[in-house]
Design a protein around this motif. Sequence first.
Motif, PDB file in Angstrom:
ATOM      1  N   HIS A  47       3.681  16.992   5.127  1.00 31.21           N
ATOM      2  CA  HIS A  47       4.305  17.151   3.820  1.00 31.21           C
ATOM      3  C   HIS A  47       5.294  18.323   3.785  1.00 31.21           C
ATOM      4  N   VAL A  48       5.801  18.705   4.935  1.00 37.17           N
ATOM      5  CA  VAL A  48       6.683  19.872   4.986  1.00 37.17           C
ATOM      6  C   VAL A  48       7.960  19.651   4.182  1.00 37.17           C
ATOM      7  N   ASP A  49       8.460  18.415   4.135  1.00 35.21           N
ATOM      8  CA  ASP A  49       9.687  18.113   3.411  1.00 35.21           C
ATOM      9  C   ASP A  49       9.427  17.395   2.088  1.00 35.21           C
ATOM     10  N   ALA A  50       8.212  17.463   1.596  1.00 37.59           N
ATOM     11  CA  ALA A  50       7.879  16.791   0.339  1.00 37.59           C
ATOM     12  C   ALA A  50       8.749  17.325  -0.797  1.00 37.59           C
ATOM     13  N   SER A  51       9.305  16.422  -1.575  1.00 38.01           N
ATOM     14  CA  SER A  51      10.086  16.821  -2.743  1.00 38.01           C
ATOM     15  C   SER A  51       9.135  17.102  -3.910  1.00 38.01           C
ATOM     16  N   ASP A  52       9.666  17.669  -4.969  1.00 40.17           N
ATOM     17  CA  ASP A  52       8.843  17.884  -6.160  1.00 40.17           C
ATOM     18  C   ASP A  52       8.313  16.553  -6.695  1.00 40.17           C
ATOM     19  N   ALA A  53       9.140  15.513  -6.621  1.00 41.60           N
ATOM     20  CA  ALA A  53       8.694  14.192  -7.070  1.00 41.60           C
ATOM     21  C   ALA A  53       7.564  13.675  -6.178  1.00 41.60           C
ATOM     22  N   ASP A  54       7.649  13.955  -4.875  1.00 42.55           N
ATOM     23  CA  ASP A  54       6.576  13.555  -3.959  1.00 42.55           C
ATOM     24  C   ASP A  54       5.277  14.254  -4.313  1.00 42.55           C
TER      25      ASP A  54
ATOM     26  N   ALA B 123       4.366  15.399  -7.169  1.00 46.63           N
ATOM     27  CA  ALA B 123       3.855  14.824  -8.408  1.00 46.63           C
ATOM     28  C   ALA B 123       3.171  13.488  -8.137  1.00 46.63           C
ATOM     29  N   ALA B 124       3.746  12.707  -7.216  1.00 47.19           N
ATOM     30  CA  ALA B 124       3.141  11.422  -6.869  1.00 47.19           C
ATOM     31  C   ALA B 124       1.787  11.621  -6.194  1.00 47.19           C
ATOM     32  N   VAL B 125       1.685  12.625  -5.324  1.00 54.37           N
ATOM     33  CA  VAL B 125       0.409  12.927  -4.677  1.00 54.37           C
ATOM     34  C   VAL B 125      -0.603  13.409  -5.709  1.00 54.37           C
ATOM     35  N   ASP B 126      -0.175  14.258  -6.633  1.00 60.14           N
ATOM     36  CA  ASP B 126      -1.073  14.726  -7.699  1.00 60.14           C
ATOM     37  C   ASP B 126      -1.680  13.552  -8.459  1.00 60.14           C
ATOM     38  N   ALA B 127      -0.886  12.526  -8.684  1.00 61.92           N
ATOM     39  CA  ALA B 127      -1.347  11.384  -9.476  1.00 61.92           C
ATOM     40  C   ALA B 127      -2.422  10.579  -8.761  1.00 61.92           C
ATOM     41  N   LEU B 128      -2.570  10.778  -7.443  1.00 59.75           N
ATOM     42  CA  LEU B 128      -3.552  10.022  -6.675  1.00 59.75           C
ATOM     43  C   LEU B 128      -4.954  10.623  -6.754  1.00 59.75           C
ATOM     44  N   ASP B 129      -5.088  11.801  -7.340  1.00 61.59           N
ATOM     45  CA  ASP B 129      -6.379  12.476  -7.484  1.00 61.59           C
ATOM     46  C   ASP B 129      -7.070  12.672  -6.136  1.00 61.59           C
ATOM     47  N   ILE B 130      -6.302  13.179  -5.182  1.00 60.20           N
ATOM     48  CA  ILE B 130      -6.839  13.470  -3.857  1.00 60.20           C
ATOM     49  C   ILE B 130      -7.538  14.827  -3.899  1.00 60.20           C
ATOM     50  N   ARG B 131      -8.796  14.859  -3.508  1.00 60.66           N
ATOM     51  CA  ARG B 131      -9.578  16.100  -3.558  1.00 60.66           C
ATOM     52  C   ARG B 131      -9.654  16.800  -2.199  1.00 60.66           C
TER      53      ARG B 131
ATOM     54  N   PRO C 228       0.799  -1.227   0.000  1.00 62.59           N
ATOM     55  CA  PRO C 228       0.000   0.000   0.000  1.00 62.59           C
ATOM     56  C   PRO C 228       0.828   1.272   0.000  1.00 62.59           C
ATOM     57  N   PHE C 229       2.152   1.176   0.175  1.00 59.67           N
ATOM     58  CA  PHE C 229       2.991   2.363   0.320  1.00 59.67           C
ATOM     59  C   PHE C 229       3.334   2.982  -1.035  1.00 59.67           C
ATOM     60  N   ILE C 230       3.296   4.322  -1.080  1.00 66.52           N
ATOM     61  CA  ILE C 230       3.752   5.068  -2.246  1.00 66.52           C
ATOM     62  C   ILE C 230       5.197   5.495  -1.983  1.00 66.52           C
ATOM     63  N   PRO C 231       6.138   5.187  -2.868  1.00 69.33           N
ATOM     64  CA  PRO C 231       7.532   5.596  -2.642  1.00 69.33           C
ATOM     65  C   PRO C 231       7.643   7.117  -2.567  1.00 69.33           C
TER      66      PRO C 231
ATOM     67  N   ARG D  40       3.963  21.453   2.017  1.00 69.81           N
ATOM     68  CA  ARG D  40       4.064  21.796   0.605  1.00 69.81           C
ATOM     69  C   ARG D  40       2.873  21.185  -0.139  1.00 69.81           C
ATOM     70  N   ARG D  41       2.268  21.953  -1.033  1.00 74.98           N
ATOM     71  CA  ARG D  41       1.211  21.462  -1.902  1.00 74.98           C
ATOM     72  C   ARG D  41       1.586  21.825  -3.338  1.00 74.98           C
ATOM     73  N   SER D  42       1.268  20.951  -4.244  1.00 80.28           N
ATOM     74  CA  SER D  42       1.539  21.204  -5.651  1.00 80.28           C
ATOM     75  C   SER D  42       0.743  22.407  -6.146  1.00 80.28           C
TER      76      SER D  42
END
Length: 259
Positions: free
Chosen positions: A40-47, A49-57, A5-8, A74-76
């Motif tokens: 998500h304070v230390d979320a990378s740009d790749a992180d 992008a990964a969150v964006d792909a999950l379609d979280i509303r 279930p984990f997202i890298p 951080r939020r995209s």
Amino acid sequence: MIRDPFIPTEGIHNLRDFGGWKTGEGGSVRTGLLWRSGQHVDASDADLAAVDALDIRTIIDLRGESERERNPCRRSDRWAGEVIAYEGETTSSPPHMNVAPDTTTAEFARERMIGVYTRMPRNPAMTEMFSRYFKALDEREGGSLVHCFAGKDRTGVAAMLVLHVLGVHRDEQMAEFLRTNDAPTLEVLASQSVPGIEAKLGRKLDDDAIRALLEVHEDYLATFWRVAAEDHGSLDAYLENALGVDEVLKERLKARFVA
């Protein structure tokens, strides 16, 4: 649950889908809709992008105002959802960082964490946020993500409550709670937590004490269950009386989140 279930991630601890569990009525909790993590304070740009792909509303941020100010998530730029948060403090400090001078060994660290789970079902701010979480699940479309600082204590209880309402057996609720200990990103949480804890104590923590604070254990969640039942008669009564989750709402959530 066979799937991973984990997202890298590089800077988010414990980002995972907590769907997929079987229910007592023969269904399964839908995947791709119920997400949980640490802050998500230390979320990378790749992180991001990964969150964006999950379609979280919807994001349910269980941290209080001071936590959010110290560690702004951080939020995209592409994310256009809603963040639900508490106007005030949900706790005096992140639960795993609520330490005292004697919190240098695993025994004392676990005692402090038991105290956290004893207070949580009686904390009006957490009661309000758990209730808002269920309201969001009922009313808002798309996927949601619930998080706090570490994504294990407040978030772990929130995920457990959802699984309970959806009809997942208590053993699987505990299994989901303990799955936090398998997260491949413990070093992210340690880097965000251990320096501050040791600065507060004025001394080093031993390795077992660090694990007691950064991981979760069966007796932590069992304490929440016990206190909720002592105060309300049962976990279901706690859900209805304190959070407003009655049988009608349970059936709507099952229709939406169980396949």
